[in-house]
Design a protein around this motif. Structure first.
Motif, PDB file in Angstrom:
ATOM      1  N   TRP A 169     -17.314   3.044   3.650  1.00 47.10           N
ATOM      2  CA  TRP A 169     -16.075   2.379   3.261  1.00 47.10           C
ATOM      3  C   TRP A 169     -15.257   3.291   2.342  1.00 47.10           C
ATOM      4  CZ3 TRP A 169     -15.442  -1.456  -1.194  1.00 47.10           C
ATOM      5  CH2 TRP A 169     -14.209  -2.093  -1.125  1.00 47.10           C
ATOM      6  N   GLU A 170     -15.932   3.882   1.366  1.00 43.46           N
ATOM      7  CA  GLU A 170     -15.261   4.765   0.414  1.00 43.46           C
ATOM      8  C   GLU A 170     -14.667   5.985   1.123  1.00 43.46           C
ATOM      9  OE1 GLU A 170     -17.128   6.933  -3.261  1.00 43.46           O
ATOM     10  OE2 GLU A 170     -16.952   4.777  -3.654  1.00 43.46           O
ATOM     11  N   ASP A 171     -15.426   6.583   2.051  1.00 47.44           N
ATOM     12  CA  ASP A 171     -14.919   7.730   2.811  1.00 47.44           C
ATOM     13  C   ASP A 171     -13.697   7.340   3.642  1.00 47.44           C
ATOM     14  OD1 ASP A 171     -16.909   9.302   1.753  1.00 47.44           O
ATOM     15  OD2 ASP A 171     -18.168   9.259   3.565  1.00 47.44           O
ATOM     16  N   GLN A 172     -13.752   6.164   4.241  1.00 52.87           N
ATOM     17  CA  GLN A 172     -12.619   5.705   5.055  1.00 52.87           C
ATOM     18  C   GLN A 172     -11.377   5.505   4.190  1.00 52.87           C
ATOM     19  OE1 GLN A 172     -13.270   2.028   7.115  1.00 52.87           O
ATOM     20  NE2 GLN A 172     -11.448   2.272   8.378  1.00 52.87           N
ATOM     21  N   ILE A 173     -11.531   4.929   3.014  1.00 55.39           N
ATOM     22  CA  ILE A 173     -10.396   4.730   2.102  1.00 55.39           C
ATOM     23  C   ILE A 173      -9.841   6.068   1.652  1.00 55.39           C
ATOM     24  CG2 ILE A 173      -9.699   3.874  -0.163  1.00 55.39           C
ATOM     25  CD1 ILE A 173     -11.680   1.553   0.283  1.00 55.39           C
ATOM     26  N   ARG A 174     -10.716   6.981   1.265  1.00 56.36           N
ATOM     27  CA  ARG A 174     -10.250   8.304   0.819  1.00 56.36           C
ATOM     28  C   ARG A 174      -9.496   9.038   1.919  1.00 56.36           C
ATOM     29  NH1 ARG A 174     -15.299   9.265  -2.649  1.00 56.36           N
ATOM     30  NH2 ARG A 174     -14.471   8.808  -4.695  1.00 56.36           N
ATOM     31  N   SER A 213      -7.791   7.729   4.326  1.00 61.26           N
ATOM     32  CA  SER A 213      -6.527   7.074   4.689  1.00 61.26           C
ATOM     33  C   SER A 213      -5.680   6.761   3.456  1.00 61.26           C
ATOM     34  CB  SER A 213      -6.812   5.792   5.469  1.00 61.26           C
ATOM     35  OG  SER A 213      -7.566   4.895   4.699  1.00 61.26           O
ATOM     36  N   ILE A 214      -5.872   7.497   2.370  1.00 61.47           N
ATOM     37  CA  ILE A 214      -5.163   7.212   1.117  1.00 61.47           C
ATOM     38  C   ILE A 214      -3.655   7.332   1.283  1.00 61.47           C
ATOM     39  CG2 ILE A 214      -5.166   9.518   0.067  1.00 61.47           C
ATOM     40  CD1 ILE A 214      -6.136   6.411  -1.858  1.00 61.47           C
ATOM     41  N   ASP A 215      -3.196   8.244   2.141  1.00 64.24           N
ATOM     42  CA  ASP A 215      -1.753   8.386   2.328  1.00 64.24           C
ATOM     43  C   ASP A 215      -1.145   7.145   2.969  1.00 64.24           C
ATOM     44  OD1 ASP A 215      -3.145   9.070   4.639  1.00 64.24           O
ATOM     45  OD2 ASP A 215      -1.529  10.353   5.378  1.00 64.24           O
ATOM     46  N   ALA A 216      -1.942   6.391   3.715  1.00 62.38           N
ATOM     47  CA  ALA A 216      -1.435   5.170   4.344  1.00 62.38           C
ATOM     48  C   ALA A 216      -1.380   3.995   3.367  1.00 62.38           C
ATOM     49  CB  ALA A 216      -2.299   4.793   5.547  1.00 62.38           C
ATOM     50  N   ILE A 217      -2.199   4.021   2.317  1.00 64.41           N
ATOM     51  CA  ILE A 217      -2.221   2.879   1.395  1.00 64.41           C
ATOM     52  C   ILE A 217      -1.477   3.141   0.096  1.00 64.41           C
ATOM     53  CG2 ILE A 217      -4.336   1.898   2.344  1.00 64.41           C
ATOM     54  CD1 ILE A 217      -5.852   3.051  -0.056  1.00 64.41           C
ATOM     55  N   THR A 218      -0.901   4.331  -0.043  1.00 66.16           N
ATOM     56  CA  THR A 218      -0.129   4.609  -1.249  1.00 66.16           C
ATOM     57  C   THR A 218       1.316   4.195  -1.045  1.00 66.16           C
ATOM     58  OG1 THR A 218       0.263   6.874  -0.523  1.00 66.16           O
ATOM     59  CG2 THR A 218      -1.558   6.515  -2.041  1.00 66.16           C
ATOM     60  N   LYS A 219       1.975   3.883  -2.136  1.00 69.17           N
ATOM     61  CA  LYS A 219       3.380   3.479  -2.091  1.00 69.17           C
ATOM     62  C   LYS A 219       4.244   4.659  -2.513  1.00 69.17           C
ATOM     63  CE  LYS A 219       2.475  -1.338  -3.088  1.00 69.17           C
ATOM     64  NZ  LYS A 219       2.570  -2.403  -4.059  1.00 69.17           N
ATOM     65  N   LYS A 220       5.320   4.838  -1.801  1.00 65.69           N
ATOM     66  CA  LYS A 220       6.270   5.894  -2.145  1.00 65.69           C
ATOM     67  C   LYS A 220       7.327   5.298  -3.067  1.00 65.69           C
ATOM     68  CE  LYS A 220       4.231   8.287   1.127  1.00 65.69           C
ATOM     69  NZ  LYS A 220       2.886   7.823   1.179  1.00 65.69           N
ATOM     70  N   ASP A 221       7.746   6.056  -4.046  1.00 62.05           N
ATOM     71  CA  ASP A 221       8.818   5.625  -4.938  1.00 62.05           C
ATOM     72  C   ASP A 221      10.137   5.791  -4.190  1.00 62.05           C
ATOM     73  OD1 ASP A 221      10.704   5.206  -6.880  1.00 62.05           O
ATOM     74  OD2 ASP A 221       9.801   6.546  -8.355  1.00 62.05           O
ATOM     75  N   PRO A 222      10.832   4.702  -3.893  1.00 63.81           N
ATOM     76  CA  PRO A 222      12.062   4.813  -3.096  1.00 63.81           C
ATOM     77  C   PRO A 222      13.192   5.532  -3.827  1.00 63.81           C
ATOM     78  CG  PRO A 222      11.782   2.568  -3.866  1.00 63.81           C
ATOM     79  CD  PRO A 222      10.545   3.326  -4.267  1.00 63.81           C
ATOM     80  N   PHE A 223      13.078   5.720  -5.128  1.00 62.85           N
ATOM     81  CA  PHE A 223      14.144   6.345  -5.903  1.00 62.85           C
ATOM     82  C   PHE A 223      13.772   7.745  -6.374  1.00 62.85           C
ATOM     83  CE2 PHE A 223      14.443   1.773  -6.321  1.00 62.85           C
ATOM     84  CZ  PHE A 223      15.685   1.576  -5.753  1.00 62.85           C
ATOM     85  N   ASN A 224      12.669   8.282  -5.847  1.00 64.62           N
ATOM     86  CA  ASN A 224      12.230   9.608  -6.240  1.00 64.62           C
ATOM     87  C   ASN A 224      11.783  10.345  -4.977  1.00 64.62           C
ATOM     88  OD1 ASN A 224      11.329  11.837  -7.571  1.00 64.62           O
ATOM     89  ND2 ASN A 224       9.761  10.781  -8.768  1.00 64.62           N
ATOM     90  N   GLU A 225      12.401  11.454  -4.660  1.00 66.20           N
ATOM     91  CA  GLU A 225      12.102  12.191  -3.435  1.00 66.20           C
ATOM     92  C   GLU A 225      10.737  12.858  -3.446  1.00 66.20           C
ATOM     93  OE1 GLU A 225      13.839  12.442  -0.516  1.00 66.20           O
ATOM     94  OE2 GLU A 225      15.076  10.849  -1.363  1.00 66.20           O
ATOM     95  N   THR A 226      10.354  13.429  -4.581  1.00 69.65           N
ATOM     96  CA  THR A 226       9.067  14.126  -4.643  1.00 69.65           C
ATOM     97  C   THR A 226       8.013  13.214  -5.261  1.00 69.65           C
ATOM     98  OG1 THR A 226       9.654  15.068  -6.790  1.00 69.65           O
ATOM     99  CG2 THR A 226      10.117  16.413  -4.857  1.00 69.65           C
ATOM    100  N   PRO A 227       6.827  13.166  -4.650  1.00 70.94           N
ATOM    101  CA  PRO A 227       5.772  12.309  -5.202  1.00 70.94           C
ATOM    102  C   PRO A 227       5.330  12.799  -6.585  1.00 70.94           C
ATOM    103  CG  PRO A 227       5.003  13.481  -3.238  1.00 70.94           C
ATOM    104  CD  PRO A 227       6.431  13.862  -3.447  1.00 70.94           C
ATOM    105  N   VAL A 242     -10.648   6.468  -6.085  1.00 68.32           N
ATOM    106  CA  VAL A 242     -11.419   5.572  -5.221  1.00 68.32           C
ATOM    107  C   VAL A 242     -12.874   5.517  -5.663  1.00 68.32           C
ATOM    108  CG1 VAL A 242     -12.176   5.120  -2.858  1.00 68.32           C
ATOM    109  CG2 VAL A 242      -9.860   5.961  -3.282  1.00 68.32           C
ATOM    110  N   ASP A 243     -13.309   4.335  -6.028  1.00 65.58           N
ATOM    111  CA  ASP A 243     -14.693   4.072  -6.424  1.00 65.58           C
ATOM    112  C   ASP A 243     -15.047   2.672  -5.955  1.00 65.58           C
ATOM    113  OD1 ASP A 243     -17.170   3.715  -7.547  1.00 65.58           O
ATOM    114  OD2 ASP A 243     -16.486   3.840  -9.625  1.00 65.58           O
ATOM    115  N   CYS A 244     -15.614   2.595  -4.761  1.00 66.69           N
ATOM    116  CA  CYS A 244     -15.907   1.287  -4.163  1.00 66.69           C
ATOM    117  C   CYS A 244     -16.968   0.512  -4.920  1.00 66.69           C
ATOM    118  CB  CYS A 244     -16.303   1.458  -2.705  1.00 66.69           C
ATOM    119  SG  CYS A 244     -14.916   2.035  -1.707  1.00 66.69           S
ATOM    120  N   ARG A 245     -17.866   1.220  -5.591  1.00 64.08           N
ATOM    121  CA  ARG A 245     -18.886   0.526  -6.391  1.00 64.08           C
ATOM    122  C   ARG A 245     -18.219  -0.331  -7.463  1.00 64.08           C
ATOM    123  NH1 ARG A 245     -24.308   1.207  -7.288  1.00 64.08           N
ATOM    124  NH2 ARG A 245     -24.315   3.048  -5.968  1.00 64.08           N
ATOM    125  N   ALA A 246     -17.175   0.207  -8.109  1.00 60.37           N
ATOM    126  CA  ALA A 246     -16.466  -0.537  -9.159  1.00 60.37           C
ATOM    127  C   ALA A 246     -15.789  -1.782  -8.586  1.00 60.37           C
ATOM    128  CB  ALA A 246     -15.429   0.357  -9.835  1.00 60.37           C
TER     129      ALA A 246
END
Length: 185
Positions: free
Chosen positions: A25-30, A32-46, A57-61
């Protein structure tokens, strides 16, 4: 994993299987992190790299200290989760995206302070109209550091006190809001 060999059969303990499932589960989340992160609509560079966010990512926690537990009321857990996912009518950035407004011409101002774009991050950590929350905001500075991806830092935190402070802050922001839950009706 520590399999026990008893002839032609290999046995794994319940803990081994749980550990393996958690690792998958942890490997899958890591991955696909780009799919679950939010982009700042008012800032071009992350602001933060994907590697910085993957490190959170720490699934145990998550499993050992969930943000929303069974003892919370439905209203409290709904409020906390509204701030985590942000897809709620109480936030103008969601309303604008839902109505497909042109953000180039229309600025989704916070209905509380009318100065900055409204979002869960803004309400929790920036909005000046919310009073009596400075101590909680100070406690949550490590979370606020991640800006629009603060929810990853709080979800994957193993710090029980930090999670309690987050829930308390979300509650105070809504209770101190001019509209409360009226926007949800």
């Amino acid at each position: 994993l520590c399999p026990v060999d008893i002839g032609s059969t290999v046995l794994y303990s319940k803990e081994d299987v749980s550990s393996y499932a958690r690792k998958l589960w942890e490997d899958q989340i890591r991955n696909s992190i780009d799919a679950i992160t939010k982009k700042d609509p008012f800032n071009e560079t992350p602001t933060h790299s994907l590697n910085q966010l993957r490190a959170l990512v720490d699934c145990r926690a998550v499993l050992e200290e969930p943000l929303v537990n069974r003892s919370m009321s439905r209203n409290s857990s709904s409020t906390v989760l509204d701030f985590i996912h942000g897809h709620c009518l109480r936030f103008q950035d969601f309303v604008f995206s839902y109505l497909k407004c042109d953000r180039g011409r229309n600025f989704p101002h916070c209905l509380e302070c009318w100065t900055l774009p409204d979002s869960p991050f803004h309400r929790l950590f920036e909005c000046e109209a919310v009073s009596d929350v400075s101590a909680l905001r100070d406690q949550l500075q490590d979370i606020a550091y991640y800006e629009h991806n603060f929810y990853l830092a709080i979800l994957f935190s193993g710090d029980k006190k930090l999670k309690r402070s987050f829930c308390e802050l979300a509650s105070k922001v809504i209770n101190g809001s001019m509209f409360g839950d009226d926007l949800l009706v």
